[in-house]
Design a protein around this motif. Structure first.
Motif, PDB file in Angstrom:
ATOM      1  N   THR A 261      80.817  59.789 105.015  1.00 31.99           N
ATOM      2  CA  THR A 261      81.340  59.497 103.693  1.00 31.99           C
ATOM      3  C   THR A 261      82.805  59.888 103.576  1.00 31.99           C
ATOM      4  OG1 THR A 261      79.173  59.893 102.748  1.00 31.99           O
ATOM      5  CG2 THR A 261      81.015  59.914 101.227  1.00 31.99           C
ATOM      6  N   GLN A 262      83.566  59.052 102.881  1.00 31.67           N
ATOM      7  CA  GLN A 262      84.976  59.331 102.676  1.00 31.67           C
ATOM      8  C   GLN A 262      85.183  59.768 101.230  1.00 31.67           C
ATOM      9  OE1 GLN A 262      87.685  57.728 105.225  1.00 31.67           O
ATOM     10  NE2 GLN A 262      85.977  58.675 106.270  1.00 31.67           N
ATOM     11  N   VAL A 263      86.054  60.739 101.023  1.00 29.26           N
ATOM     12  CA  VAL A 263      86.351  61.171  99.661  1.00 29.26           C
ATOM     13  C   VAL A 263      87.852  61.185  99.430  1.00 29.26           C
ATOM     14  CG1 VAL A 263      84.263  62.549  99.318  1.00 29.26           C
ATOM     15  CG2 VAL A 263      86.274  63.598 100.355  1.00 29.26           C
ATOM     16  N   ASP A 264      88.218  61.102  98.156  1.00 28.60           N
ATOM     17  CA  ASP A 264      89.611  61.276  97.758  1.00 28.60           C
ATOM     18  C   ASP A 264      89.954  62.746  97.999  1.00 28.60           C
ATOM     19  OD1 ASP A 264      91.980  61.695  96.405  1.00 28.60           O
ATOM     20  OD2 ASP A 264      91.447  60.412  94.711  1.00 28.60           O
ATOM     21  N   PRO A 265      90.919  63.057  98.896  1.00 28.83           N
ATOM     22  CA  PRO A 265      91.190  64.459  99.238  1.00 28.83           C
ATOM     23  C   PRO A 265      91.623  65.297  98.036  1.00 28.83           C
ATOM     24  CG  PRO A 265      92.835  62.987 100.215  1.00 28.83           C
ATOM     25  CD  PRO A 265      91.757  62.127  99.649  1.00 28.83           C
ATOM     26  N   ARG A 266      92.103  64.628  96.977  1.00 29.73           N
ATOM     27  CA  ARG A 266      92.553  65.384  95.811  1.00 29.73           C
ATOM     28  C   ARG A 266      91.372  65.983  95.057  1.00 29.73           C
ATOM     29  NH1 ARG A 266      96.058  60.519  93.483  1.00 29.73           N
ATOM     30  NH2 ARG A 266      94.027  59.593  93.886  1.00 29.73           N
ATOM     31  N   GLY A 267      90.163  65.434  95.256  1.00 29.40           N
ATOM     32  CA  GLY A 267      88.972  65.965  94.590  1.00 29.40           C
ATOM     33  C   GLY A 267      88.658  67.389  95.036  1.00 29.40           C
ATOM     34  N   PRO A 268      88.396  67.596  96.342  1.00 27.93           N
ATOM     35  CA  PRO A 268      88.138  68.948  96.853  1.00 27.93           C
ATOM     36  C   PRO A 268      89.302  69.905  96.586  1.00 27.93           C
ATOM     37  CG  PRO A 268      87.513  67.328  98.498  1.00 27.93           C
ATOM     38  CD  PRO A 268      88.156  66.569  97.361  1.00 27.93           C
ATOM     39  N   ARG A 269      90.521  69.367  96.613  1.00 31.70           N
ATOM     40  CA  ARG A 269      91.705  70.187  96.358  1.00 31.70           C
ATOM     41  C   ARG A 269      91.697  70.698  94.915  1.00 31.70           C
ATOM     42  NH1 ARG A 269      96.672  69.412  99.623  1.00 31.70           N
ATOM     43  NH2 ARG A 269      97.843  71.287  99.132  1.00 31.70           N
ATOM     44  N   PHE A 270      91.360  69.793  93.992  1.00 33.10           N
ATOM     45  CA  PHE A 270      91.242  70.179  92.586  1.00 33.10           C
ATOM     46  C   PHE A 270      90.126  71.213  92.422  1.00 33.10           C
ATOM     47  CE2 PHE A 270      88.847  69.572  88.638  1.00 33.10           C
ATOM     48  CZ  PHE A 270      89.805  69.937  87.702  1.00 33.10           C
ATOM     49  N   GLY A 271      88.999  70.954  93.082  1.00 33.74           N
ATOM     50  CA  GLY A 271      87.866  71.884  93.016  1.00 33.74           C
ATOM     51  C   GLY A 271      88.260  73.268  93.505  1.00 33.74           C
ATOM     52  N   ALA A 272      89.071  73.312  94.576  1.00 29.06           N
ATOM     53  CA  ALA A 272      89.513  74.597  95.126  1.00 29.06           C
ATOM     54  C   ALA A 272      90.399  75.332  94.126  1.00 29.06           C
ATOM     55  CB  ALA A 272      90.260  74.373  96.444  1.00 29.06           C
ATOM     56  N   ALA A 273      91.201  74.578  93.364  1.00 28.86           N
ATOM     57  CA  ALA A 273      92.072  75.202  92.356  1.00 28.86           C
ATOM     58  C   ALA A 273      91.229  75.829  91.242  1.00 28.86           C
ATOM     59  CB  ALA A 273      93.036  74.169  91.790  1.00 28.86           C
ATOM     60  N   VAL A 274      90.210  75.097  90.784  1.00 27.63           N
ATOM     61  CA  VAL A 274      89.334  75.646  89.738  1.00 27.63           C
ATOM     62  C   VAL A 274      88.592  76.876  90.280  1.00 27.63           C
ATOM     63  CG1 VAL A 274      87.395  75.175  88.192  1.00 27.63           C
ATOM     64  CG2 VAL A 274      89.057  73.369  88.682  1.00 27.63           C
ATOM     65  N   THR A 275      88.111  76.749  91.529  1.00 32.55           N
ATOM     66  CA  THR A 275      87.409  77.873  92.168  1.00 32.55           C
ATOM     67  C   THR A 275      88.312  79.099  92.241  1.00 32.55           C
ATOM     68  OG1 THR A 275      86.121  76.317  93.491  1.00 32.55           O
ATOM     69  CG2 THR A 275      86.191  78.581  94.266  1.00 32.55           C
ATOM     70  N   THR A 276      89.592  78.885  92.575  1.00 31.92           N
ATOM     71  CA  THR A 276      90.551  79.995  92.652  1.00 31.92           C
ATOM     72  C   THR A 276      90.615  80.738  91.322  1.00 31.92           C
ATOM     73  OG1 THR A 276      91.866  78.780  94.278  1.00 31.92           O
ATOM     74  CG2 THR A 276      92.969  80.583  93.138  1.00 31.92           C
TER      75      THR A 276
END
Lengths: 161, 170
Positions: free
Chosen positions: A22-37
């Motif tokens: 599966t391919q994902v928009d890399p900005r999704g996980p990046r955004f998730g990491a920011a919220v996680t931070t």
């Protein structure tokens, strides 16, 4: 090169399927990491309090959904896809879903330790575990660096003798 | 409020690491002790790389000889180690394949690190992607871990291939 991008763009709709390819928009996980931070930073600041433990429990649930069910079930990812992504231009490039999903699993491992420790009142252990997870989430958010992914090969070397 | 200080400390340390990693990742380094990885006997005296040949060359790593069998480039080989949970591996593959097409006699061999853990241990590969640059004799001259820049890859090949960059058919 351009044909490459077009080809993977077709796969955008495949966001919901979570096979290893599966391919994902890399900005999704990046955004998730920011919220996680942000969540983990607050969990550290409020370590030892009920609120701190609730934050750890919430983030544990988020990681569990992302790692076990898949990125399509990860709450921050859902928020990104439904609220943020429609306002952005299409991604320049898609990335494989396997590395970010693996990162969720590594995060889950740290957060489970933190949650058990927090519930048992072992605040120091919980703090150390959350601090490692915070460092990894921040590196992902700020640098696009996946600490879990980088450690993966070393882990394989140690586990399979 | 010691939690605030822990957060600040973690973020400073992670930022420092992040910048260091960005700087070091993908840099192509000279291999201090060139290793013979192809099993091909080092070339004779009339070889243009004769001066390099005086370097100590370690014994061939058996498993890699098998993997590289028949896939060695005529002038140079780029051996890329990849794994499943590796973000920069795809981009690395794209760059190396592009360069391999562009420069004649250069081949790109991608190895799944997880399928060759013995080899990974023997060569002490720690992360993916790691790229080993072998010369015409299959001797490792340079290496890089992380996504290398295309210009650096071309420059590295220029140093490895006898005749240098002028010899390139770009």
């Amino acid at each position: 090169m351009s044909s490459d991008v077009t080809k993977s763009d077709v796969l955008t709709g495949a966001d919901l399927d979570c096979s290893p390819r599966t391919q994902v928009d890399p900005r999704g996980p990046r955004f998730g990491a920011a919220v996680t931070t942000i969540v983990l930073a607050l969990a550290l600041i409020f370590a030892g309090s009920t609120f701190g433990t609730v934050l750890i429990a919430w983030q544990t649930l988020v990681f569990a959904l992302g790692a076990i069910v898949g990125l399509q079930a990860q709450p921050y990812g859902i928020f990104f896809r439904s609220v943020i992504k429609p306002r952005l231009s299409p991604p320049a490039e898609l990335e494989d879903a396997a590395p970010p999903r693996f990162a969720q699993a590594v995060g889950l491992a740290f957060l489970v330790v933190a949650l058990v420790a927090a519930l048992l009142g072992a605040t120091v252990v919980a703090t150390v575990a959350v601090a490692f997870a915070l460092a990894a989430a921040f590196l992902n958010a700020a640098f696009g660096f996946c600490l879990g992914c980088e450690m993966y090969l070393l882990g394989q070397r140690l586990l399979h003798r | 409020m010691s939690g605030v200080w822990i957060v600040i400390g973690v973020l400073i340390a992670a930022t420092a690491f992040g910048f260091w990693n960005r700087w070091s990742s993908g840099r192509i380094k000279q291999t201090a002790v060139p290793r013979g990885l192809s099993g091909i006997t080092p070339a004779s005296d009339d070889d243009p790389l004769a001066d390099i040949e005086s370097d100590p060359v370690a014994a061939p790593v058996g498993a890699l000889v098998t993997v590289l069998d028949g896939r060695l480039g005529e002038r140079a080989t780029m051996v890329q180690f990849s794994s499943a949970f590796c973000q920069p591996c795809r981009a690395t593959r794209r760059i190396l394949e592009e360069v391999a097409t562009m420069v004649s006699g250069v081949s790109h061999v991608e190895i799944d690190a997880e399928d060759h853990l013995d080899l990974v241990r023997a060569l002490d590969i720690r992360r993916t992607p790691t790229v080993l640059f072998l010369d015409a004799q299959g001797i490792q001259r340079k290496h890089a871990s992380g996504l290398p820049r295309k210009a650096d890859v071309i420059a590295a090949l220029g140093e490895i291939i006898p005749g240098g960059p002028e010899d390139f058919a770009i």
